[in-house]
Design a protein around this motif. Structure first.
Motif, PDB file in Angstrom:
ATOM      1  N   LEU A  68       0.827  -1.206   0.000  1.00 16.32           N
ATOM      2  CA  LEU A  68       0.000   0.000   0.000  1.00 16.32           C
ATOM      3  C   LEU A  68       0.864   1.261   0.000  1.00 16.32           C
ATOM      4  O   LEU A  68       0.541   2.243  -0.675  1.00 16.32           O
ATOM      5  CB  LEU A  68      -0.934   0.001   1.212  1.00 16.32           C
ATOM      6  N   HIS A  69       1.955   1.230   0.733  1.00 10.99           N
ATOM      7  CA  HIS A  69       2.860   2.379   0.787  1.00 10.99           C
ATOM      8  C   HIS A  69       3.443   2.674  -0.599  1.00 10.99           C
ATOM      9  O   HIS A  69       3.497   3.835  -1.025  1.00 10.99           O
ATOM     10  CB  HIS A  69       3.979   2.124   1.801  1.00 10.99           C
ATOM     11  N   ARG A  70       3.864   1.634  -1.301  1.00  5.44           N
ATOM     12  CA  ARG A  70       4.409   1.834  -2.659  1.00  5.44           C
ATOM     13  C   ARG A  70       3.352   2.428  -3.589  1.00  5.44           C
ATOM     14  O   ARG A  70       3.647   3.321  -4.393  1.00  5.44           O
ATOM     15  CB  ARG A  70       4.942   0.518  -3.215  1.00  5.44           C
ATOM     16  N   LYS A  71       2.115   1.944  -3.483  1.00  6.07           N
ATOM     17  CA  LYS A  71       1.036   2.475  -4.318  1.00  6.07           C
ATOM     18  C   LYS A  71       0.738   3.916  -3.942  1.00  6.07           C
ATOM     19  O   LYS A  71       0.503   4.759  -4.807  1.00  6.07           O
ATOM     20  CB  LYS A  71      -0.203   1.628  -4.103  1.00  6.07           C
ATOM     21  N   ARG A  72       0.770   4.205  -2.644  1.00  2.00           N
ATOM     22  CA  ARG A  72       0.508   5.566  -2.176  1.00  2.00           C
ATOM     23  C   ARG A  72       1.546   6.530  -2.739  1.00  2.00           C
ATOM     24  O   ARG A  72       1.207   7.624  -3.189  1.00  2.00           O
ATOM     25  CB  ARG A  72       0.535   5.596  -0.652  1.00  2.00           C
ATOM     26  N   LEU A  73       2.806   6.120  -2.744  1.00  2.00           N
ATOM     27  CA  LEU A  73       3.863   6.962  -3.313  1.00  2.00           C
ATOM     28  C   LEU A  73       3.652   7.185  -4.806  1.00  2.00           C
ATOM     29  O   LEU A  73       3.871   8.290  -5.316  1.00  2.00           O
ATOM     30  CB  LEU A  73       5.232   6.336  -3.063  1.00  2.00           C
ATOM     31  N   GLN A  74       3.231   6.148  -5.496  1.00  2.00           N
ATOM     32  CA  GLN A  74       2.970   6.262  -6.932  1.00  2.00           C
ATOM     33  C   GLN A  74       1.827   7.252  -7.192  1.00  2.00           C
ATOM     34  O   GLN A  74       1.921   8.099  -8.083  1.00  2.00           O
ATOM     35  CB  GLN A  74       2.622   4.883  -7.491  1.00  2.00           C
ATOM     36  N   LEU A  75       0.764   7.156  -6.397  1.00  2.00           N
ATOM     37  CA  LEU A  75      -0.359   8.085  -6.543  1.00  2.00           C
ATOM     38  C   LEU A  75       0.074   9.514  -6.237  1.00  2.00           C
ATOM     39  O   LEU A  75      -0.274  10.444  -6.966  1.00  2.00           O
ATOM     40  CB  LEU A  75      -1.500   7.693  -5.603  1.00  2.00           C
ATOM     41  N   GLN A  76       0.846   9.685  -5.172  1.00  2.00           N
ATOM     42  CA  GLN A  76       1.309  11.023  -4.792  1.00  2.00           C
ATOM     43  C   GLN A  76       2.177  11.646  -5.875  1.00  2.00           C
ATOM     44  O   GLN A  76       2.052  12.834  -6.163  1.00  2.00           O
ATOM     45  CB  GLN A  76       2.115  10.965  -3.498  1.00  2.00           C
ATOM     46  N   GLN A  77       3.054  10.850  -6.451  1.00  2.00           N
ATOM     47  CA  GLN A  77       3.937  11.371  -7.485  1.00  2.00           C
ATOM     48  C   GLN A  77       3.135  11.867  -8.685  1.00  2.00           C
ATOM     49  O   GLN A  77       3.384  12.950  -9.208  1.00  2.00           O
ATOM     50  CB  GLN A  77       4.930  10.292  -7.911  1.00  2.00           C
ATOM     51  N   LEU A  78       2.161  11.084  -9.107  1.00  2.00           N
ATOM     52  CA  LEU A  78       1.325  11.484 -10.238  1.00  2.00           C
ATOM     53  C   LEU A  78       0.485  12.704  -9.877  1.00  2.00           C
ATOM     54  O   LEU A  78       0.370  13.649 -10.664  1.00  2.00           O
ATOM     55  CB  LEU A  78       0.438  10.318 -10.671  1.00  2.00           C
ATOM     56  N   GLN A  79      -0.074  12.700  -8.690  1.00  2.00           N
ATOM     57  CA  GLN A  79      -0.881  13.827  -8.241  1.00  2.00           C
ATOM     58  C   GLN A  79      -0.040  15.106  -8.205  1.00  2.00           C
ATOM     59  O   GLN A  79      -0.478  16.156  -8.683  1.00  2.00           O
ATOM     60  CB  GLN A  79      -1.445  13.508  -6.864  1.00  2.00           C
ATOM     61  N   ASN A  80       1.166  15.024  -7.677  1.00  2.00           N
ATOM     62  CA  ASN A  80       2.048  16.193  -7.630  1.00  2.00           C
ATOM     63  C   ASN A  80       2.390  16.687  -9.029  1.00  2.00           C
ATOM     64  O   ASN A  80       2.405  17.892  -9.277  1.00  2.00           O
ATOM     65  CB  ASN A  80       3.326  15.863  -6.864  1.00  2.00           C
ATOM     66  N   SER A  81       2.653  15.769  -9.942  1.00  2.00           N
ATOM     67  CA  SER A  81       2.960  16.158 -11.319  1.00  2.00           C
ATOM     68  C   SER A  81       1.787  16.893 -11.948  1.00  2.00           C
ATOM     69  O   SER A  81       1.970  17.886 -12.644  1.00  2.00           O
ATOM     70  CB  SER A  81       3.293  14.926 -12.162  1.00  2.00           C
ATOM     71  N   MET A  82       0.585  16.396 -11.685  1.00  2.00           N
ATOM     72  CA  MET A  82      -0.606  17.021 -12.262  1.00  2.00           C
ATOM     73  C   MET A  82      -0.850  18.406 -11.657  1.00  2.00           C
ATOM     74  O   MET A  82      -1.228  19.338 -12.362  1.00  2.00           O
ATOM     75  CB  MET A  82      -1.828  16.139 -12.062  1.00  2.00           C
ATOM     76  N   ILE A  83      -0.619  18.539 -10.363  1.00  2.00           N
ATOM     77  CA  ILE A  83      -0.844  19.815  -9.706  1.00  2.00           C
ATOM     78  C   ILE A  83       0.176  20.851 -10.161  1.00  2.00           C
ATOM     79  O   ILE A  83      -0.155  22.016 -10.398  1.00  2.00           O
ATOM     80  CB  ILE A  83      -0.821  19.653  -8.175  1.00  2.00           C
ATOM     81  N   LEU A  84       1.437  20.411 -10.308  1.00  2.00           N
ATOM     82  CA  LEU A  84       2.492  21.353 -10.680  1.00  2.00           C
ATOM     83  C   LEU A  84       2.527  21.673 -12.171  1.00  2.00           C
ATOM     84  O   LEU A  84       3.164  22.638 -12.574  1.00  2.00           O
ATOM     85  CB  LEU A  84       3.845  20.788 -10.243  1.00  2.00           C
ATOM     86  N   LYS A  85       1.832  20.867 -12.967  1.00  2.00           N
ATOM     87  CA  LYS A  85       1.806  21.095 -14.414  1.00  2.00           C
ATOM     88  C   LYS A  85       1.150  22.438 -14.713  1.00  2.00           C
ATOM     89  O   LYS A  85       0.160  22.800 -14.110  1.00  2.00           O
ATOM     90  CB  LYS A  85       1.022  19.985 -15.106  1.00  2.00           C
ATOM     91  N   ASP A  86       1.704  23.137 -15.638  1.00  2.00           N
ATOM     92  CA  ASP A  86       1.139  24.421 -16.054  1.00  2.00           C
ATOM     93  C   ASP A  86      -0.067  24.149 -16.920  1.00  2.00           C
ATOM     94  O   ASP A  86      -0.033  24.204 -18.138  1.00  2.00           O
ATOM     95  CB  ASP A  86       2.185  25.256 -16.816  1.00  2.00           C
ATOM     96  N   HIS A  87      -1.158  23.795 -16.254  1.00  2.00           N
ATOM     97  CA  HIS A  87      -2.387  23.391 -16.941  1.00  2.00           C
ATOM     98  C   HIS A  87      -3.090  24.628 -17.344  1.00  2.00           C
ATOM     99  O   HIS A  87      -3.880  25.156 -17.631  1.00  2.00           O
ATOM    100  CB  HIS A  87      -3.214  22.510 -16.015  1.00  2.00           C
TER     101      HIS A  87
END
Length: 87
Positions: A68-87
């Motif tokens: 679960l921890h590994r999956k949580r890190l994967q979700l966080q990384q994608l979420q951070n990328s999406m938030i920081l993207k100049d959308h």
């Protein structure tokens, strides 16, 4: 201990959320602001799935918590990328 079925279902939910978010991330690069609703929805799906992982961790054994921890890190990384993207 979390049951195998509940863990399998959650892992599938994680994969579906990641796939949806990655698709929206790619689409946003092509369509810019035309995809705002789906982009926001993808972020919400990631957040909801993150919460489900946190809940499941309370019932998981040590091996399941690591998964679960590994999956949580994967979700966080994608979420951070999406938030920081100049959308």
């Amino acid at each position: 201990m979390a049951t195998r079925d509940s863990m399998d279902n959650l892992m599938q939910q994680c994969e579906d959320a990641i796939r949806f978010a990655e698709e929206q991330y790619k689409q946003s690069s092509l369509q810019e602001q035309y995809n705002d609703d789906n982009y926001t929805q993808a972020l919400q799906v990631l957040e909801d799935t993150y919460g489900d992982i946190a809940k499941m961790a309370h019932f998981a054994n040590s091996q399941q918590r690591e998964q679960l921890h590994r999956k949580r890190l994967q979700l966080q990384q994608l979420q951070n990328s999406m938030i920081l993207k100049d959308h």
